[in-house]
Design a protein around this motif. Sequence first.
Motif, PDB file in Angstrom:
ATOM      1  N   GLN A  21      74.831 -33.726 100.929  1.00 49.29           N
ATOM      2  CA  GLN A  21      73.978 -33.230  99.772  1.00 49.29           C
ATOM      3  C   GLN A  21      74.670 -31.955  99.183  1.00 49.29           C
ATOM      4  N   ALA A  22      75.538 -31.294  99.922  1.00 47.34           N
ATOM      5  CA  ALA A  22      76.109 -30.094  99.059  1.00 47.34           C
ATOM      6  C   ALA A  22      77.147 -30.757  98.238  1.00 47.34           C
ATOM      7  N   PHE A  23      77.867 -31.753  98.533  1.00 48.28           N
ATOM      8  CA  PHE A  23      78.950 -32.542  97.774  1.00 48.28           C
ATOM      9  C   PHE A  23      78.064 -32.913  96.600  1.00 48.28           C
ATOM     10  N   ALA A  24      76.999 -33.727  96.739  1.00 48.65           N
ATOM     11  CA  ALA A  24      76.361 -34.208  95.513  1.00 48.65           C
ATOM     12  C   ALA A  24      75.676 -33.224  94.666  1.00 48.65           C
ATOM     13  N   GLY A  25      75.372 -31.917  95.242  1.00 54.03           N
ATOM     14  CA  GLY A  25      74.950 -30.952  94.134  1.00 54.03           C
ATOM     15  C   GLY A  25      76.138 -30.333  93.449  1.00 54.03           C
ATOM     16  N   LEU A  26      77.363 -30.553  94.189  1.00 52.00           N
ATOM     17  CA  LEU A  26      78.565 -29.771  93.484  1.00 52.00           C
ATOM     18  C   LEU A  26      78.822 -30.881  92.205  1.00 52.00           C
ATOM     19  N   ILE A  27      78.766 -32.150  92.580  1.00 53.25           N
ATOM     20  CA  ILE A  27      79.160 -33.212  91.413  1.00 53.25           C
ATOM     21  C   ILE A  27      78.195 -32.868  90.217  1.00 53.25           C
ATOM     22  N   ARG A  28      76.957 -32.711  90.585  1.00 53.52           N
ATOM     23  CA  ARG A  28      75.901 -32.586  89.644  1.00 53.52           C
ATOM     24  C   ARG A  28      76.272 -31.556  88.716  1.00 53.52           C
ATOM     25  N   THR A  29      76.894 -30.455  89.195  1.00 55.65           N
ATOM     26  CA  THR A  29      76.906 -29.229  88.404  1.00 55.65           C
ATOM     27  C   THR A  29      78.289 -29.576  87.203  1.00 55.65           C
ATOM     28  N   ILE A  30      79.018 -30.521  87.521  1.00 51.43           N
ATOM     29  CA  ILE A  30      80.385 -30.715  86.731  1.00 51.43           C
ATOM     30  C   ILE A  30      79.744 -31.190  85.465  1.00 51.43           C
ATOM     31  N   PRO A  31      80.004 -30.896  84.184  1.00 52.60           N
ATOM     32  CA  PRO A  31      79.251 -31.344  82.875  1.00 52.60           C
ATOM     33  C   PRO A  31      79.958 -32.744  82.742  1.00 52.60           C
ATOM     34  N   PRO A  32      79.157 -33.450  82.104  1.00 56.36           N
ATOM     35  CA  PRO A  32      80.035 -34.754  81.551  1.00 56.36           C
ATOM     36  C   PRO A  32      80.815 -34.669  80.404  1.00 56.36           C
ATOM     37  N   ARG A  33      81.845 -35.528  80.172  1.00 53.43           N
ATOM     38  CA  ARG A  33      82.543 -35.357  79.248  1.00 53.43           C
ATOM     39  C   ARG A  33      81.853 -35.882  77.729  1.00 53.43           C
TER      40      ARG A  33
END
Length: 84
Positions: free
Chosen positions: A72-84
């Motif tokens: 869950q922590a990794f999924a939350g981290l990935i969601r914070t990365i803005p899409p290109r």
Amino acid sequence: MFPSISLAQEIGLAVLFVAALVWVVGLGHMLWDNRFHHPEPAAFEGLPVIPAQRSSASHPLESVELTEAERQAFAGLIRTIPPR
């Protein structure tokens, strides 16, 4: 040819002139070919830039089991990365 320079200097000057002439002709030929010849881009047939992903069974040190909180922590981290 020139009375003030030696024979070796005259030969060197002639060689330099011929080399410069060959270079200019080669450069002109290369630019002329590139002006009219545009090959279609082919598919890259070399080595892949990124190696294929290995399966988890390839080596025991290459895989780690994550807990549900870590997932869950990794999924939350990935969601914070803005899409290109």
